[in-house]
Design a protein around this motif. Structure first.
Motif, PDB file in Angstrom:
ATOM      1  N   LEU A 584       0.557  -1.285   0.097  1.00 52.24           N
ATOM      2  CA  LEU A 584       0.002   0.058   0.092  1.00 52.24           C
ATOM      3  C   LEU A 584       0.812   1.209   0.099  1.00 52.24           C
ATOM      4  O   LEU A 584       2.080   1.353   0.859  1.00 52.24           O
ATOM      5  N   PRO A 585       0.481   2.108  -0.634  1.00 53.31           N
ATOM      6  CA  PRO A 585       1.341   3.529  -0.713  1.00 53.31           C
ATOM      7  C   PRO A 585       1.422   4.034   0.792  1.00 53.31           C
ATOM      8  O   PRO A 585       0.397   4.004   1.586  1.00 53.31           O
ATOM      9  N   GLY A 586       2.559   4.284   0.962  1.00 53.27           N
ATOM     10  CA  GLY A 586       3.008   4.946   2.474  1.00 53.27           C
ATOM     11  C   GLY A 586       3.153   3.600   3.680  1.00 53.27           C
ATOM     12  O   GLY A 586       3.912   3.994   4.472  1.00 53.27           O
ATOM     13  N   MET A 587       2.886   2.311   3.295  1.00 55.13           N
ATOM     14  CA  MET A 587       3.005   1.467   4.055  1.00 55.13           C
ATOM     15  C   MET A 587       4.510   0.705   3.923  1.00 55.13           C
ATOM     16  O   MET A 587       4.781   0.132   2.733  1.00 55.13           O
ATOM     17  N   LYS A 588       5.288   0.517   4.968  1.00 61.11           N
ATOM     18  CA  LYS A 588       6.364  -0.411   4.600  1.00 61.11           C
ATOM     19  C   LYS A 588       5.955  -2.099   5.081  1.00 61.11           C
ATOM     20  O   LYS A 588       5.470  -2.275   5.988  1.00 61.11           O
TER      21      LYS A 588
END
Length: 599
Positions: A584-588
Motif C-alpha cells: 500500500l502507498p505509504g506502508m512499509k
C-alpha cells in the motif's frame, strides 16, 4: 367481480397484507418489536478500536441538513451519504461529503465538500478548486468511471435536479448533466438511492436512480395535520406514508458520454411503486449478470433480477427479501452486501426504524434468501433508528463483521420522551464465526459508543495501514472519521479490479478469496450502506493465513484465477492482463511486489 381465492398469487397476498398493515400505522413502519435477551458475552477479545479523528484530520465543517430543534418537512430529516474514493489516482482515499441546507436561512457552509487526502492523516478541503460547490438537498452518491477514461466520476441525487460530474483528470470536475441527457422536465423529483450498473455487459456504466417520495403532487401536510404526522402523540413532519409514491428510473449509457432512459423497456417500470431508498447493484444469483436491490421505506423492498436480455423482473417477494420473516413491511433504509458465513454467496443486511430489528437475509447462491435475523443474533437490538451499514472485517480475523450508524428523525420527541434521543450511538456486530454475531459498543472504542445523529457512512482504509476505517455523516455537525487502531499481527489482502472489456471501475464484478479452509465473496459496488460509496479496493482479512487464492468473476463474464498470493499487500488486477502486487502507498512491508500472471 372478485376472483376466487385460487386466482390470488402469493405475491398478491403479501402485497395486500403489507398494504393492510400500513392502514393503521404512523408515518414510518414500526413493528413494535421488543429486543430479545442478550446472551452471555463470548469473552473473545476484539482487537479493533475506533477513535474519532475528524477534527485533527481537518474534517471540521458541519453537514447542514434541515432544522436543528424542529423539522417541518420530511426532506429535512432523511439526510445524505458520503464517499470514500480516490479522485486523483494517487493511491490514497479522498472523502466526498454530501450536504443539505436550511429552509429559514442561507448558510455558507451548506455545500457538498471534497476533502483531499494529504497522506499524513489529514485532509484539505478542495471543494472550490475542484468545482464541486453546490447548494441543495443532496441525497445519495454513486462513484464510477462512466466514460472509461481512468478517472472516477460522481453522480448525486437531489430533492430537485440530480447532477453528474465528469472527472477531468486534473483535480477538477465538470457538471455534464445536461450534455449527458440527465436533465428532466416536469414536476420535482426526489432522487434517493442511485448506483452505476453495467446491466447489459457492454462495458459502459448505466445508471439506476431510485426516488423516495413524490412531493410534486399536492401540498405537503404540516406537522400534526393527520395521523401520518404524529409520533407517540407529538406532532412531527409527515410521511412517507400518506404521501404519493414515485417511479424509479434506468438510464442506458450510449458509450458517447450520453444516457438514454430505458425505464419502460427494461422492466423497471413494471414494479410496484414503493418509497425507495438505498440502491445496490450486485450479482446475487451468481449467473454473471448484475442485479439490483432497493431498500424501501415502509413498503416492500425490491429485487430486480437481470434477465440477460436487457430487462429485469422484480422478484423481491418471491425471493424473500421484500418483507420481514413474518410478512410485515419494514422501514428499509441502508443495505450491506457481504458473505457473512463464508459460503461464497452474497448475503444482504438491511437497516430499519426503531422498535424493529434490522434484517439479515442468507443467500443460497441462487438469489433465494432466508431471513436469519433472530438466529444470527440481531434480534437483541431494536432501540435505535438505523441508517448506514456495511460488512467489513474490522479485526482481520477472516470473518466479516458488521457496523451500523444510527440517529433519530424527530428532534421534537426528546423533550417529551427522554428515552427517544435525537443522537444515539453506533454499534458493531462482531462475527463469531458460527453464524452468530455479538453486539459491541464500548468494546469497540469511543468512536463507536459516541452519540450522534448519523446517516450515511463509508468504509475504507484512509491511512493505508491495512485495516478498515469508517467515515460517517452527522447531521448539523461535522462528520466523524473513525480510525481503526487495530492491534495484533493478523494478515489481510486488498484487491483492486480494473476493467478492460468490463467497465473500468469493474462495478458488478465479484471476487472469491480462498484462505485456509475459508472462502469469502465480495462485490465491487457502486453504492451501498445508506446512500454512500465504499473504498473500491476490496479488503479481506486473512487471520493467520499468509497466502490466498483468488477467483475473479468480471462483469463481462470472464473468470480469472490467481494462486499463492502473499498476504499484506494490495493486488491490482487488470482484466485479462494479469496482476501487479504492491505494498500500500505509504506502508512499509516485505510483501512481494513482482508481477504475476493468471493461471
Amino acid at each position: 367481480m372478485r376472483l376466487p381465492a385460487s386466482f390470488i398469487t402469493r405475491r398478491d397476498f403479501l402485497w395486500m397484507a403489507a398494504a393492510s398493515s400500513a392502514a393503521f400505522a404512523q408515518g414510518i413502519s414500526q413493528r413494535k418489536v421488543k429486543p430479545l435477551p442478550r446472551g452471555k458475552p463470548s469473552g473473545i477479545p476484539f482487537l479493533a478500536r475506533f477513535t474519532d479523528v475528524a477534527a485533527e484530520a481537518g474534517l471540521t465543517n458541519p453537514v447542514i441538513y434541515g432544522g436543528v430543534q424542529h423539522k417541518n418537512y420530511i426532506y429535512e430529516t432523511v439526510g445524505c451519504g458520503v464517499a470514500f474514493f480516490d479522485y486523483d489516482n494517487d493511491g490514497w482515499l479522498d472523502i466526498f461529503v454530501l450536504s443539505g441546507m436550511r429552509l429559514d436561512e442561507h448558510n455558507p457552509n451548506a455545500t457538498n465538500r471534497l476533502y483531499k487526502n494529504n497522506r499524513d492523516g489529514t485532509f484539505t478541503d478542495v471543494t472550490v478548486e475542484a468545482g464541486l460547490v453546490r447548494t441543495g438537498w443532496a441525497s445519495s452518491v454513486t462513484v464510477g468511471d462512466y466514460n472509461n477514461d481512468g478517472f472516477e466520476d460522481v453522480f448525486i441525487t437531489y430533492y430537485g435536479q440530480n447532477v453528474l460530474y465528469r472527472n477531468n483528470g486534473n483535480g477538477t470536475f465538470t457538471d455534464v448533466t445536461r450534455q449527458a441527457g440527465l436533465l428532466y422536465e416536469g414536476s420535482i423529483r426526489w432522487g434517493s438511492g442511485c448506483t452505476f450498473v453495467d446491466y447489459n455487459r457492454d462495458g459502459y456504466l448505466d445508471l439506476f436512480i431510485a426516488n423516495y417520495v413524490d412531493l410534486g403532487k399536492g401540498v405537503i401536510p404540516k406537522p400534526g395535520e393527520n395521523p401520518y404526522c404524529n409520533y407517540n402523540g407529538v406532532p412531527v413532519n409527515c410521511g412517507p406514508r400518506g404521501l404519493a409514491m414515485p417511479h424509479n428510473y434506468l438510464y442506458q449509457n450510449q458509450g458517447d458520454g450520453t444516457f438514454r432512459e430505458v425505464t419502460a423497456q427494461s422492466g423497471i417500470a413494471k414494479a410496484e411503486k414503493t418509497y425507495a431508498m438505498t440502491a445496490v447493484a450486485a450479482d446475487f444469483n451468481s449467473d454473471g449478470w448484475t442485479d439490483l436491490y432497493v431498500a424501501s421505506d415502509s413498503t416492500p423492498s425490491l429485487l430486480f433480477l437481470n434477465r440477460r436480455n436487457n430487462s429485469f423482473s422484480e422478484e423481491g417477494l418471491e425471493r424473500g427479501v421484500a418483507l420481514s420473516e413474518d410478512g410485515m413491511e419494514q422501514a428499509g433504509m441502508g443495505v450491506a452486501v457481504g458473505d457473512y458465513d463464508l459460503d461464497g454467496n452474497l448475503d444482504i443486511f438491511k437497516t430499519h426504524f426503531s422498535s424493529d430489528t434490522n434484517a439479515l437475509f442468507h443467500n443460497d447462491g441462487t438469489a433465494n434468501f432466508t431471513d436469519v435475523t433472530i438466529a444470527s443474533g440481531f434480534g437483541v437490538e431494536t432501540r435505535y433508528t438505523c441508517w448506514g451499514t456495511g460488512f467489513a472485517d474490522f479485526d482481520n480475523d477472516g470473518w466479516p463483521d458488521l457496523a451500523v450508524v444510527t440517529g433519530s428523525v424527530y428532534p421534537e420527541i426528546e423533550a417529551k420522551f427522554p428515552d427517544f434521543p435525537l443522537k444515539t450511538p453506533r454499534f458493531i456486530f462482531r462475527n463469531l464465526g458460527n453464524g452468530k454475531f455479538e453486539e459491541l459498543m464500548e468494546g469497540a472504542g469511543q468512536g463507536i459508543s459516541a452519540a450522534h445523529c448519523s446517516r450515511g457512512c463509508a468504509f475504507g482504509d484512509f491511512d493505508n495501514d491495512g485495516d478498515v476505517d469508517i467515515v460517517i455523516v452527522n447531521l448539523n455537525e461535522p462528520p466523524s472519521l473513525l480510525r481503526n487502531d487495530l492491534t495484533g499481527d493478523r494478515n489481510w489482502l486488498k484487491v483492486l479490479l480494473v476493467g478492460t472489456k468490463s467497465n473500468a471501475s469493474a462495478i458488478g464484478s465479484r471476487v472469491l478469496v480462498k484462505y485456509g479452509s475459508k472462502v469469502q465473496a465480495q462485490a465491487v459496488l457502486g453504492q451501498s450502506g445508506f446512500y454512500s460509496v465504499n473504498d473500491r479496493r476490496l479488503h479481506f482479512g486473512l487471520g493467520t493465513n499468509t497466502h490466498a487464492n483468488l477467483e475473479i468473476h468480471w462483469t463481462n463474464g470472464l473468470v480469472e484465477r490467481f494462486t499463492g498470493i502473499a498476504a499484506n499487500q494490495l493486488i491490482t488486477i487488470r482484466e485479462g492482463r494479469g496482476m501487479v502486487a504492491t505494498p500500500l502507498p505509504g506502508m512499509k512491508t516485505k510483501a512481494n511486489s513482482e508481477r504475476q500472471n493468471p493461471r
